[in-house]
Write an enzyme that holds these catalytic residues in place. Structure first.
Site, PDB file in Angstrom:
ATOM      1  N   TYR A 131      -8.239  15.928 -42.608  1.00  0.00           N
ATOM      2  CA  TYR A 131      -7.582  15.510 -43.853  1.00  0.00           C
ATOM      3  C   TYR A 131      -8.552  15.616 -45.028  1.00  0.00           C
ATOM      4  O   TYR A 131      -8.144  15.821 -46.166  1.00  0.00           O
ATOM      5  CB  TYR A 131      -7.045  14.077 -43.708  1.00  0.00           C
ATOM      6  CG  TYR A 131      -5.986  13.727 -44.719  1.00  0.00           C
ATOM      7  CD1 TYR A 131      -4.833  14.501 -44.850  1.00  0.00           C
ATOM      8  CD2 TYR A 131      -6.129  12.626 -45.560  1.00  0.00           C
ATOM      9  CE1 TYR A 131      -3.855  14.187 -45.773  1.00  0.00           C
ATOM     10  CE2 TYR A 131      -5.154  12.296 -46.486  1.00  0.00           C
ATOM     11  CZ  TYR A 131      -4.022  13.073 -46.589  1.00  0.00           C
ATOM     12  OH  TYR A 131      -3.054  12.756 -47.514  1.00  0.00           O
ATOM     13  N   LYS A 143      -6.144  10.072 -51.880  1.00  0.00           N
ATOM     14  CA  LYS A 143      -5.039   9.140 -51.611  1.00  0.00           C
ATOM     15  C   LYS A 143      -5.508   7.687 -51.738  1.00  0.00           C
ATOM     16  O   LYS A 143      -4.714   6.815 -52.128  1.00  0.00           O
ATOM     17  CB  LYS A 143      -4.462   9.394 -50.223  1.00  0.00           C
ATOM     18  CG  LYS A 143      -3.715  10.711 -50.090  1.00  0.00           C
ATOM     19  CD  LYS A 143      -2.471  10.775 -50.959  1.00  0.00           C
ATOM     20  CE  LYS A 143      -1.630  12.003 -50.618  1.00  0.00           C
ATOM     21  NZ  LYS A 143      -0.421  12.122 -51.470  1.00  0.00           N
TER      22      LYS A 143
END
Length: 261
Positions: free
Chosen positions: A162, A169
């Site tokens: 990720y 995020k």
């Protein structure tokens, strides 16, 4: 005989904007569909001319009266969408923001190796655009409203591959809390919806994403993957009166995966 009614899930008469539909597998489309099914009128944006043929038929199937181009990287396009909403509607009840981007070379590399330009681009598109959206929506939410964005549990824990999107995020989730505090006095609620892995066009840019999907399906307590309609159902609830005193939250819809170490 009493006929039960539940206005907590009724969005009739409300109007909102959904940013981020790319195709019928998009989280944004699942949300737009659920919001429409709950009675809302939904405005829809598409990224550019290349995306329009894929998005416009979906928007038309939802009866969207307002369909517009919006690339947040192009100066003035996001502002033009809100100017049109103000001109044609005069007010706004909710916004669903479901866009994220990082240059491939930065997304696929280590965080420690990411470029300043790549980090800035990822933050601008994935996080700061939500701040800009909130600023533009605020004067239109005259009777209060709801701002929603989409995050992922890679913000809290290291998820293999990720990479750069984890810190981005995390910033987005913190932004939601600050916006909730600042806009709460105007009865504008702010949420980050946190789905488990979903096979979308955007997610396909993450290296070895299929392996992440397989692990999620095998390990989540409910042993199943979340779908865009599941996410949409949560968005419709958050936009309605049933969630009128809920704000500043990161809400998982992931089959329980977030409870696992």
């Amino acid at each position: 005989m009493v006929t039960p009614t539940n206005k907590a899930f009724d969005l009739s008469g409300r109007r909102g904007l959904v940013i981020g539909i790319a195709n019928e597998q998009s989280i944004a489309y699942g949300c737009a569909r659920s919001l429409r099914q709950a009675g809302a009128t939904v405005a829809v944006t598409y990224l550019n001319d290349k995306a329009e043929p894929h998005v416009r038929p979906l928007a038309e199937s939802l009866g969207s009266p307002l369909i517009a181009a919006c690339d947040v990287r192009i100066a003035g396009q996001l502002e033009a969408v809100f100017e049109r909403i103000e001109r044609e509607w005069g007010s706004l009840d909710f916004v669903l923001h479901s866009i994220a981007y990082a240059p491939k070379e930065d997304l696929h590399g280590r965080v420690v190796d990411c470029s300043a330009a790549g980090f800035a681009m990822a933050m601008d598109v994935s996080c700061h655009s939500f701040i800009r959206t909130a600023r533009l929506a605020e004067p239109l939410m005259k009777q209060g409203g709801c701002l929603m964005t989409v995050t992922f549990y890679g913000s809290e824990r290291v998820v293999e591959h990720y990479n750069l999107m984890g810190p981005v995020k995390a910033a987005l989730e913190s932004t939601c809390r600050y916006l909730a505090a600042e806009l709460g006095p105007k009865d504008i609620r702010v949420h980050a919806i946190s789905p488990g892995p979903v096979k979308t066009r955007a997610a396909s840019g993450i290296d070895r994403f299929d392996a992440l999907l397989e692990r999620a399906a095998a390990e989540a307590p409910q042993r199943q993957l979340v779908g865009v309609d599941d996410i949409g159902a949560l968005a419709a609830f958050l936009a309605g009166d049933g969630a009128k005193l809920i704000t500043g939250t990161v809400i998982p819809v992931d089959g329980g995966q977030h409870v696992l170490a």
